[in-house]
Structure formats: structure tokens, C-alpha cells
Design a protein around this motif. Structure first.
Motif, PDB file in Angstrom:
ATOM      1  N   LYS A   1       0.832  -1.204   0.000  1.00 55.60           N
ATOM      2  CA  LYS A   1       0.000   0.000   0.000  1.00 55.60           C
ATOM      3  C   LYS A   1       0.868   1.256   0.000  1.00 55.60           C
ATOM      4  O   LYS A   1       0.424   2.337  -0.409  1.00 55.60           O
ATOM      5  CB  LYS A   1      -0.921   0.009   1.220  1.00 55.60           C
ATOM      6  N   THR A   2       2.104   1.118   0.467  1.00 52.32           N
ATOM      7  CA  THR A   2       3.016   2.261   0.526  1.00 52.32           C
ATOM      8  C   THR A   2       4.272   2.060  -0.316  1.00 52.32           C
ATOM      9  O   THR A   2       5.022   3.003  -0.553  1.00 52.32           O
ATOM     10  CB  THR A   2       3.436   2.541   1.981  1.00 52.32           C
ATOM     11  N   VAL A   3       4.520   0.837  -0.760  1.00 54.57           N
ATOM     12  CA  VAL A   3       5.691   0.524  -1.578  1.00 54.57           C
ATOM     13  C   VAL A   3       5.208  -0.087  -2.885  1.00 54.57           C
ATOM     14  O   VAL A   3       4.330  -0.953  -2.877  1.00 54.57           O
ATOM     15  CB  VAL A   3       6.627  -0.474  -0.857  1.00 54.57           C
ATOM     16  N   ARG A   4       5.770   0.361  -3.994  1.00 53.77           N
ATOM     17  CA  ARG A   4       5.376  -0.206  -5.280  1.00 53.77           C
ATOM     18  C   ARG A   4       5.674  -1.706  -5.305  1.00 53.77           C
ATOM     19  O   ARG A   4       6.760  -2.139  -4.902  1.00 53.77           O
ATOM     20  CB  ARG A   4       6.136   0.480  -6.411  1.00 53.77           C
TER      21      ARG A   4
ATOM     22  N   ALA B   1      16.884  -9.536  -5.737  1.00 56.10           N
ATOM     23  CA  ALA B   1      18.233  -9.038  -6.013  1.00 56.10           C
ATOM     24  C   ALA B   1      19.336  -9.751  -5.243  1.00 56.10           C
ATOM     25  O   ALA B   1      20.519  -9.524  -5.513  1.00 56.10           O
ATOM     26  CB  ALA B   1      18.293  -7.532  -5.738  1.00 56.10           C
ATOM     27  N   VAL B   2      18.982 -10.582  -4.282  1.00 55.52           N
ATOM     28  CA  VAL B   2      19.963 -11.302  -3.482  1.00 55.52           C
ATOM     29  C   VAL B   2      19.939 -12.774  -3.873  1.00 55.52           C
ATOM     30  O   VAL B   2      18.872 -13.330  -4.137  1.00 55.52           O
ATOM     31  CB  VAL B   2      19.660 -11.141  -1.977  1.00 55.52           C
TER      32      VAL B   2
ATOM     33  N   THR C   1      20.799 -15.060   3.027  1.00 51.97           N
ATOM     34  CA  THR C   1      19.806 -14.451   3.910  1.00 51.97           C
ATOM     35  C   THR C   1      19.594 -12.999   3.500  1.00 51.97           C
ATOM     36  O   THR C   1      20.553 -12.287   3.187  1.00 51.97           O
ATOM     37  CB  THR C   1      20.277 -14.508   5.372  1.00 51.97           C
ATOM     38  N   ILE C   2      18.355 -12.570   3.475  1.00 47.81           N
ATOM     39  CA  ILE C   2      18.026 -11.164   3.251  1.00 47.81           C
ATOM     40  C   ILE C   2      17.765 -10.535   4.620  1.00 47.81           C
ATOM     41  O   ILE C   2      16.862 -10.966   5.339  1.00 47.81           O
ATOM     42  CB  ILE C   2      16.788 -10.994   2.360  1.00 47.81           C
ATOM     43  N   GLU C   3      18.544  -9.556   4.982  1.00 45.85           N
ATOM     44  CA  GLU C   3      18.363  -8.875   6.262  1.00 45.85           C
ATOM     45  C   GLU C   3      17.558  -7.600   6.032  1.00 45.85           C
ATOM     46  O   GLU C   3      18.042  -6.631   5.439  1.00 45.85           O
ATOM     47  CB  GLU C   3      19.720  -8.533   6.882  1.00 45.85           C
ATOM     48  N   TYR C   4      16.309  -7.616   6.453  1.00 44.50           N
ATOM     49  CA  TYR C   4      15.447  -6.445   6.268  1.00 44.50           C
ATOM     50  C   TYR C   4      15.771  -5.397   7.325  1.00 44.50           C
ATOM     51  O   TYR C   4      15.879  -5.692   8.516  1.00 44.50           O
ATOM     52  CB  TYR C   4      13.976  -6.840   6.377  1.00 44.50           C
ATOM     53  N   GLN C   5      15.907  -4.164   6.878  1.00 45.92           N
ATOM     54  CA  GLN C   5      16.174  -3.058   7.794  1.00 45.92           C
ATOM     55  C   GLN C   5      15.685  -1.763   7.157  1.00 45.92           C
ATOM     56  O   GLN C   5      15.436  -1.725   5.946  1.00 45.92           O
ATOM     57  CB  GLN C   5      17.674  -2.969   8.091  1.00 45.92           C
ATOM     58  N   PRO C   6      15.511  -0.721   7.968  1.00 46.85           N
ATOM     59  CA  PRO C   6      15.088   0.562   7.396  1.00 46.85           C
ATOM     60  C   PRO C   6      16.051   0.995   6.286  1.00 46.85           C
ATOM     61  O   PRO C   6      17.257   0.931   6.435  1.00 46.85           O
ATOM     62  CB  PRO C   6      15.153   1.513   8.600  1.00 46.85           C
ATOM     63  N   GLY C   7      15.511   1.377   5.184  1.00 48.19           N
ATOM     64  CA  GLY C   7      16.326   1.794   4.049  1.00 48.19           C
ATOM     65  C   GLY C   7      16.479   0.732   2.985  1.00 48.19           C
ATOM     66  O   GLY C   7      16.893   1.030   1.859  1.00 48.19           O
ATOM     67  N   SER C   8      16.149  -0.521   3.317  1.00 46.95           N
ATOM     68  CA  SER C   8      16.301  -1.604   2.337  1.00 46.95           C
ATOM     69  C   SER C   8      15.464  -1.348   1.094  1.00 46.95           C
ATOM     70  O   SER C   8      15.935  -1.490  -0.037  1.00 46.95           O
ATOM     71  CB  SER C   8      15.897  -2.942   2.956  1.00 46.95           C
ATOM     72  N   LEU C   9      14.222  -0.963   1.304  1.00 49.69           N
ATOM     73  CA  LEU C   9      13.333  -0.750   0.161  1.00 49.69           C
ATOM     74  C   LEU C   9      13.652   0.550  -0.568  1.00 49.69           C
ATOM     75  O   LEU C   9      13.374   0.676  -1.763  1.00 49.69           O
ATOM     76  CB  LEU C   9      11.876  -0.782   0.619  1.00 49.69           C
ATOM     77  N   THR C  10      14.254   1.492   0.141  1.00 46.86           N
ATOM     78  CA  THR C  10      14.683   2.731  -0.515  1.00 46.86           C
ATOM     79  C   THR C  10      15.770   2.429  -1.538  1.00 46.86           C
ATOM     80  O   THR C  10      15.776   2.961  -2.653  1.00 46.86           O
ATOM     81  CB  THR C  10      15.197   3.742   0.525  1.00 46.86           C
TER      82      THR C  10
ATOM     83  N   ALA D   1      16.215  -0.450  -3.014  1.00 51.86           N
ATOM     84  CA  ALA D   1      15.569  -1.175  -4.119  1.00 51.86           C
ATOM     85  C   ALA D   1      14.847  -0.213  -5.046  1.00 51.86           C
ATOM     86  O   ALA D   1      14.885  -0.362  -6.273  1.00 51.86           O
ATOM     87  CB  ALA D   1      14.602  -2.212  -3.563  1.00 51.86           C
ATOM     88  N   ALA D   2      14.177   0.780  -4.476  1.00 56.74           N
ATOM     89  CA  ALA D   2      13.458   1.776  -5.287  1.00 56.74           C
ATOM     90  C   ALA D   2      14.422   2.556  -6.168  1.00 56.74           C
ATOM     91  O   ALA D   2      14.122   2.855  -7.334  1.00 56.74           O
ATOM     92  CB  ALA D   2      12.676   2.718  -4.381  1.00 56.74           C
ATOM     93  N   ALA D   3      15.599   2.881  -5.632  1.00 58.71           N
ATOM     94  CA  ALA D   3      16.594   3.615  -6.419  1.00 58.71           C
ATOM     95  C   ALA D   3      17.067   2.776  -7.605  1.00 58.71           C
ATOM     96  O   ALA D   3      17.262   3.295  -8.709  1.00 58.71           O
ATOM     97  CB  ALA D   3      17.774   4.003  -5.535  1.00 58.71           C
TER      98      ALA D   3
END
Length: 473
Positions: free
Chosen positions: A287-290, A300-301, A306-315, A317-319
Motif C-alpha cells: 500500500k506504501t511501496v510499489r 536481487a539477493v 539471507t536477506i536482512e530487512y532493515q530501514p532503508g532496504s526498500l529505498t 531497491a526503489a533507487a
């Protein structure tokens, strides 16, 4: 080139050779439909979607992919009872929710999607085979349970390279009727308080299937006694996949020739799970991320990492997605690409156990070269490179031009947008020609505010929809 696959059964990378020339059969363990899926749940589907696409596009195989639905399970019964909802309604609702989430992420639908409840007769047949061969036994306490006798199968533990003496007791059923605490349940007798609809008659008593039995029966039905690849999350290796392999081979079936397992999605080093309270539901997150950005993030990994999710991860990816879209928008102003050849370096990376990091490096190398070609006015070369970028990103499921990511566009709306923007571009061009730069700048600012980037070139102005304001460099 030959595709190399890391086979977790042997712990080595092996050249892939299909059982039947030109055809590949893949079975992956689908989700238990007990709740809405988070990004940790769906990573397996994205990983094996890439495998399927590469087998098809890169090697020309006819792929049959089976992804089951575990629609009867202890957790489903417990959660539906707690919510006072019929278990089958609960399961079906979350089956649809799961498919909605996978559709949103561009995961291709499986060739077959069997439900466990639709294959009870196949399961009963398999239990009967195991009993007849001396590898299973009905509990002597009259419970209706049937167990696999692990001591009867010397290869038990081979998949995960464990010794039986080092294993913990199987926790999938009450141990009261077991000969050995490590024996696992093939069939579970009906228990007090469970709904009558969650029970089927068998020669050993009414009940329902054990989780491990379900997959062995379904894969046999849809892919045969022996098939090419069995996949799933690394957390399923034991006991689920170990038990699947043991019961199938003990019954005389060849079962899987290769095993592939994807890594976890973690938060702060812990596996993402509802019990940790750190789940990120796909349908909420998008709803907030494409969806394209989330798909890229999960793609991409390397699938075994292991994919380590953290703040900025999706940013981040968006770039990356913006870079791909930005180049394609510049190189293909009409949004149409000629079919491009897949570069040898990309194929080499994908054939190395699906090395998507190396494959993406090729994608961005070509984007860099394409942007230089555009700056030099070599539009033909840029369009050629764009076709190759489209071909490569299609394999990874992140092609921005794919209908999946543009299905929400309405043609009439697009035509109206085109007409309005072109009218403003023409007005700006007239203002510039008349040296009315204040009006020209005002029009450009209006377009920028609306999320339309304008780029002046020797052939006139070109515009793209960015969805966000951009600065005038």
C-alpha cells in the motif's frame, strides 16, 4: 552453457540434467493457509519463479511447476477455532489472500496448484504401501494414528546429513502410540473437539493426513514417482523434507533428483515470523511501496543468501528500479522494445546457480553504456541495449515494461495524459521560441510538480512520468 545447481542433498554444485529431455518438473512446498503472508513467507515463491523463468527463457525447457496448498493442518484448525470460523472457510480465505500477494509480486501462476484435501485417496494409498513394506505401522492404542518407522529406513537423516541417534523426538503427534519417539505421523486420528469435516475414513480409523505425507502424495500425483527438482525454504529441510524423502523412497519411489533451498528473510538477525511480531504483510506493505520495488528487493539477493530487512532496504531497491525505468524511458520513449538477445555474461551468471547479483551487474553495466549512447545522440545503440535490458529484467521478473506492472493503467486515461502533457510541451516550446522564458519555466515547473520530468535534447523535449518532483539540473 550448462546450468549448475547447488544440490543441498549432496552439498555440492552439480550440472543440471533433466530426467526427460526438454522437460523439467519442479515441486515447491507452498504455504500453509493459516494467515496473510509476509515477505518472509513469499521469498521462496520469488526465488523459484526466477528459476522457472531462466529454465524457460535461458534453456528452452518446458517447465511444469507444482506448488501445493496445505489447506488442512493443526495451526489452521487451532486458529479457525479461535476465530470461530469454519476451518475450510478460514483456509480458503487465506489461500486467496496468498495468491493475491503472489500475483501482486509478479510470480507466475504454477502449472498445478493442488490442495492437500483433494488428495486424501493418494495419501491413503501411500500409507498402505509403507505399511505393506514394513516401514509404517498403525498405533496400537486405537487412536487411528499411523507412524513412519524411522529405524526401518537406514537412509533416514541422509538429506540433512544427520545421525538418528542425534535427533530429537518428532513433535508432530502425541507420542503415546509410537514405537520410537522419533517416528513421525503419516496419519492423525480424529481427536475430541475437532470438527467432523476435518476427518476422512481410512482402514486405520477416521482422521486427517500428516503434513509430510501430503507433499509426497501430491508430487507423485502431478510429477510422477521421480521428478527433477524439489524446492522450498531452508527451514523446511528438517523435519519436513527429510521426512518426505524418507517416506517416498521407502515406498519405492525415486522422488527428487535435486534439492534446492532458499534462505530466510530476517530482521535483526532473527527469522521473520509472526511469533516475533515483526512480520511485514505483503498486501499491507504494497500500500506504501510499489509492488515492483518489493519484487526487486526479494529478487536481487542470491536465493541461498539471507536477506536482512532493515530501514532503508526498500529505498535502495526503489533507487535501483528508478535507474532501470529511467534508462528505458529515455531509450524507448514509446515504451516498446525490440526483442533483445540475452548477453553471454548475464547467462553465465544465471547458469552459476542463479547468481542474480552477477546478472544484475550486467544489467546495470548495459544501462550505463546505454545512457552514454543517449548522451552522444546514438539512439539506435541505446534502443538495442534497452532491448537487452528488457530481456534480462524479464528473466528476473522486474521488467518495468511488463504488463504486470502496468495492468492498472487505463488506456483512455493514458491518452488523455499524453494529450495534456504534449499540449503543455508545445506551449513551452512556443514560449521558448518567443524568448518568453518566464512562461516556459512556469510550464516546466507545473509539469515537475505533477511528477513529469522534461528533458531537452537536439530532437526537442522528451518527457517521462517520474511520480515525484524532480529538480531542474
Amino acid at each position: 552453457m550448462t546450468l549448475q545447481i547447488f544440490d543441498t542433498a549432496t552439498g555440492t554444485q552439480r550440472p543440471f540434467e533433466p530426467l526427460r529431455e526438454g522437460h523439467v518438473g519442479i515441486y515447491i512446498c507452498g504455504l500453509t493457509t493459516q494467515g496473510a503472508p509476509h515477505i518472509g513467507h513469499v521469498r521462496f515463491a520469488v526465488a523459484f519463479d526466477i528459476l522457472r523463468r531462466w529454465l524457460t527463457t535461458g534453456h528452452g525447457y518446458d517447465v511444469t511447476l507444482v506448488r501445493n496448498v496445505t489447506d488442512i493442518d493443526d495451526k489452521i484448525l487451532a486458529k479457525s477455532a479461535e476465530a470461530d470460523v469454519p476451518w475450510n472457510q478460514w483456509s480458503y480465505d487465506f489461500e486467496r489472500t496468498t495468491n493475491d500477494a503472489l500475483d501482486l509480486l509478479g510470480v507466475l501462476r504454477p502449472s498445478y496448484e493442488p490442495r492437500a484435501t483433494g488428495h486424501v485417496t493418494d495419501m491413503v494409498d501411500l500409507v498402505r504401501m509403507l505399511i505393506d513394506k514394513g516401514h509404517a505401522y498403525p498405533a496400537e492404542d486405537g487412536s487411528g494414528d499411523v507412524y513412519f518407522d524411522v529405524k526401518s529406513w537406514p537412509d533416514y537423516g541422509r538429506l540433512t546429513r544427520q545421525k538418528l541417534d542425534d535427533m530429537e523426538p518428532a513433535a508432530d503427534a502425541d507420542p503415546r502410540g509410537k514405537r520410537d519417539p522419533r517416528d513421525f505421523a503419516l496419519w492423525k486420528g480424529t481427536k475430541a473437539g475437532e470438527p467432523a469435516t476435518a476427518s476422512w475414513p481410512t482402514p486405520w480409523g477416521d482422521g486427517r493426513p500428516g503434513w509430510h505425507l501430503e507433499c509426497s502424495a501430491m508430487v507423485r500425483r502431478w510429477l510422477g514417482d521421480t521428478f527433477d527438482i524439489h524446492g522450498g525454504g531452508i527451514d523446511l529441510r528438517f523435519p519436513h523434507h527429510e521426512n518426505e524423502q524418507a517416506q517416498s523412497r521407502a515406498a519405492g519411489l525415486g522422488f527428487a533428483r535435486y534439492w534446492m533451498h532458499n534462505g530466510w528473510v530476517t530482521i535483526a538477525g532473527e527469522k521473520m515470523s509472526k511469533s516475533l511480531g515483526n512480520s511485514l504483510a505483503v498486501l499491507e506493505l504494497t500500500k506504501t511501496v510499489r509492488p515492483l520495488v518489493l519484487r526487486y528487493y526479494l529478487s536481487a539477493v542470491h536465493y541461498r543468501s539471507t536477506i536482512e530487512y532493515q530501514p532503508g532496504s526498500l529505498t535502495e531497491a526503489a533507487a535501483a528500479v528508478d535507474r532501470i525505468e529511467g534508462f528505458l524511458d529515455r531509450a524507448l520513449p514509446n515504451g516498446v522494445a525490440e526483442a533483445g538477445a540475452i548477453p553471454a555474461a548475464f547467462a553465465e551468471a544465471m547458469d552459476d546457480d542463479l547468481n542474480v547479483s552477477g546478472a544484475l551487474a550486467v544489467v546495470f553495466d548495459l544501462i550505463r553504456e546505454g545512457n552514454i549512447a543517449l548522451d552522444d545522440g546514438d539512439n539506435d545503440r541505446a534502443a538495442e541495449l534497452a532491448g537487452q535490458v528488457v530481456a534480462m529484467t524479464e528473466v528476473l521478473g522486474v521488467n518495468p515494461l511488463a504488463p504486470q506492472w502496468n495492468s492498472g493503467s487505463d488506456s483512455a486515461t493514458s491518452e488523455a495524459l499524453d494529450a495534456l502533457v504534449e499540449a503543455l510541451i508545445d506551449a513551452r516550446a512556443r514560449a521558448r521560441k518567443e524568448r518568453d522564458f518566464a512562461t516556459a519555466d512556469q510550464i516546466r515547473d507545473q509539469l515537475t510538480t505533477a511528477g513529469i520530468a522534461v528533458e531537452d535534447g537536439p530532437d526537442g523535449a522528451r518527457w517521462t512520468v517520474t511520480g515525484k518532483p524532480t529538480k531542474d539540473d
